[in-house]
Design an enzyme around this catalytic site. Sequence first.
Site, PDB file in Angstrom:
ATOM      1  N   ASP A  88       0.983  -1.205  -0.007  1.00  0.00           N
ATOM      2  CA  ASP A  88      -0.099   0.023  -0.014  1.00  0.00           C
ATOM      3  C   ASP A  88       1.016   1.246   0.084  1.00  0.00           C
ATOM      4  O   ASP A  88       2.078   1.003   0.105  1.00  0.00           O
ATOM      5  CB  ASP A  88      -0.936   0.106   1.198  1.00  0.00           C
ATOM      6  CG  ASP A  88      -2.253   0.903   0.867  1.00  0.00           C
ATOM      7  OD1 ASP A  88      -2.264   1.551  -0.051  1.00  0.00           O
ATOM      8  OD2 ASP A  88      -3.067   0.711   1.788  1.00  0.00           O
ATOM      9  N   ASP A 123      -3.695   7.180  -3.737  1.00  0.00           N
ATOM     10  CA  ASP A 123      -5.138   7.517  -3.920  1.00  0.00           C
ATOM     11  C   ASP A 123      -5.656   8.255  -2.929  1.00  0.00           C
ATOM     12  O   ASP A 123      -5.079   8.467  -1.968  1.00  0.00           O
ATOM     13  CB  ASP A 123      -6.147   6.377  -4.171  1.00  0.00           C
ATOM     14  CG  ASP A 123      -5.986   5.511  -2.942  1.00  0.00           C
ATOM     15  OD1 ASP A 123      -5.046   4.996  -2.684  1.00  0.00           O
ATOM     16  OD2 ASP A 123      -7.039   4.934  -2.412  1.00  0.00           O
ATOM     17  N   CYS A 275      -8.817 -24.970  17.037  1.00  0.00           N
ATOM     18  CA  CYS A 275      -7.898 -24.724  15.907  1.00  0.00           C
ATOM     19  C   CYS A 275      -6.301 -24.857  16.759  1.00  0.00           C
ATOM     20  O   CYS A 275      -6.425 -25.130  17.957  1.00  0.00           O
ATOM     21  CB  CYS A 275      -7.848 -23.261  15.542  1.00  0.00           C
ATOM     22  SG  CYS A 275      -7.242 -21.899  16.777  1.00  0.00           S
TER      23      CYS A 275
HETATM   24  N1  GUN Z   1      -6.650   0.751   3.144  1.00  0.00           N
HETATM   25  C1  GUN Z   1      -7.669   0.906   3.404  1.00  0.00           C
HETATM   26  N2  GUN Z   1      -8.390   1.648   2.631  1.00  0.00           N
HETATM   27  C2  GUN Z   1      -7.843   1.959   1.747  1.00  0.00           C
HETATM   28  C3  GUN Z   1      -7.750   3.195   0.501  1.00  0.00           C
HETATM   29  O1  GUN Z   1      -8.826   3.749   0.215  1.00  0.00           O
HETATM   30  N3  GUN Z   1      -6.805   3.127  -0.260  1.00  0.00           N
HETATM   31  C4  GUN Z   1      -5.371   2.874   0.152  1.00  0.00           C
HETATM   32  N4  GUN Z   1      -4.458   2.838  -0.840  1.00  0.00           N
HETATM   33  N5  GUN Z   1      -5.311   1.992   0.850  1.00  0.00           N
HETATM   34  C5  GUN Z   1      -6.471   1.670   1.905  1.00  0.00           C
HETATM   35 ZN    ZN Z   2      -8.901 -21.021  18.010  1.00  0.00          ZN
END
Ligand code: GUN
Ligand code: ZN
Length: 637
Positions: A88, A123, A275
């Site tokens: 990201d 973004d 688990c």
């Molecule tokens: N992580 C959670 N929401 C978003 C988003 O709208 N854009 C980006 N780039 N990362 C995110």
């Molecule tokens: Zn568990």
Amino acid sequence: MFEIVKRDGLARIGVLHTPRAKLETPALLPVINPKLATVSPSELYHHFGFKGLITNSYIIRNSETLRERALAEGLHGLLDYPGVVMTDSGTFQSHMYGEVEVSNEEIIGFQRSVGSDIGTVLDIFAEPYWTEEQTAASVEITLQRTEEAAAMKGDMMLAGVVQGSVYPRLREDCGSSMAAMEVDVHPIGGVVPLMEQYRYRELVDVIVSSKKGMSPARPVHLFGAGHPMLIALATLLGCDMFDSASYAKFARDDRLMFVDGTARLQDMHGLECDCPACGVHDLESLRGLPSKERGAVIARHNLYELKKEMARVRRAISEGTLWELTESRCRAHPALLDGLRRVGDHADFLERHEPLSRDGAMFYTGPETLGRPVFQRYHQRSRHRYQPPFAEYVQLEERGKPHGRYQGEDFQSLLSQGALPLVRTVFGAVPPELDEIYPLAQSLFPGLSDGDAETSADAGMESFVAAHGLARSGKIPAGGDYDVNALRAVAVARYQFGDEAASLLLDGPLELVVSRKTGKIRNVLVAGEHVLSMRASDGFYTLRPEGAAKLIGGLEAPTMRVTVMDDAVPFNREGRNVFCAFVSDCDPETRPMDEVMVVSADDELVAVGRAMMTMDEMLAFSKGVAVKTRDGVPSKG
Ligand code: GUN
Ligand code: ZN
């Protein structure tokens, strides 16, 4: 490049081919905080089997040590992870903390230099409380930045985030602008506040409106969705990828995620899970651990729960039972139920992707089931494509399915008196000719009905009778013999293919081959030619080459056709499947599992088979099977 392996409606099992590795979808990408990994990336890959993860390039770039190591060893070296690494961009940090000190160009360049498999544009996170004007302006910037990123992505795959907040028009437009750009993954962004505030109804609207614009050939990532209770619903609406930071965040607060909600360790009266992480503990021993170790156990529990739900959802797609699973999951919380109910308002869009039939029976799990697109389809086709043989009807109650097996004698008697028997069902009025098709015969309802189901039955009856201008008859069943199958042969053809195709197919003296064991139609012959076969499983037809030959001259293109490029023609004539890359045109009304004619550019019949996709999908995908060919048709020349 993305490929569909199996689908059910908008939901799909797919493979995303990245230059480094393949990622099977639906996929959950655990979020790795490069500064503190609760569970190591290597364990996520080798032990849990998460073949993709997501980490934050902005955080790495801002730390000198991490940045230097990432530039020297690459992300996969830094993280010791052989799978698909998505990064990201810092957008989420700007949503949380305000402005970020990096440009789109810089962060894209950085993601490339550290070898990210899927990089993300910087973004603009459009907040749900922004005005439409403000949102529209921010979407413009996001789109410009996506253009800029696409031009410099190189070998890196690019995630172009669809924003537009809660404004359907902006979402759809943003999606279609993204579809025209060189991006590889379509995340839906800006939805974290909706999920945190349990605004699932709006989330459903956002997913649907974004999907409407996007290219169907790219995987859709729901940004920030990582609770197991939401995965089924989001997958049903066509999301392919998810990311979860919550497995670790919740663990730090002693919260365990389950498919039916979240449990606080302090409220539990026993460890309700066996688990591998929980299995070695009892409640007391887990509570007694030092907080860091406890957090690590709970994080692993959360990952197991997510892993299990992903597998469960995949199985549901492959069995054709994702609706049933989703309906059950959405009963975990009223807000999710709100989301599920909202899905019913998008039946038009969903119906375009709804298969003609499924292998198993459809289950009625409650009033929300009435929102499934099969109901809409039956209402429409039974009003517009069905032609009643008589002007008077008699209403009958349902006794069992298929109706003909339980009340066949009543049907025959009424028909021989010139009255149409109509069985009142939750789907609406069902005439005798349609009682074997999916899902009328292949559906299970509880014996004790509910108010919504009754209302649906009454309304369906009323609109059917009105649409066909039928009058109530005073006749009662009183013996008599009538061949329902002769009517059925025509009614199913009209229902499945439309009036025009049905008339062309069945034009001439009709002969039915009926199973001696079940009394059901097997083959339909017209003037001695075998044009259609009826499947016992779902009551629909398969089209035979002899039938297609009758259609091709009279039915105007592109109806019921998939046109393939010249290169593919010889292969399809031999009976090989039609691949998307070779499809040049298709009937826009094609639904998955529909019978289609495969034709050449000059409209010569090449093969007949079953469509696996809609037109949009066939034209957008470069890989995968568009039509499963049943019979090739040799060249006439
Ligand atoms: N992580 C959670 N929401 C978003 C988003 O709208 N854009 C980006 N780039 N990362 C995110
Ligand atoms: Zn568990």
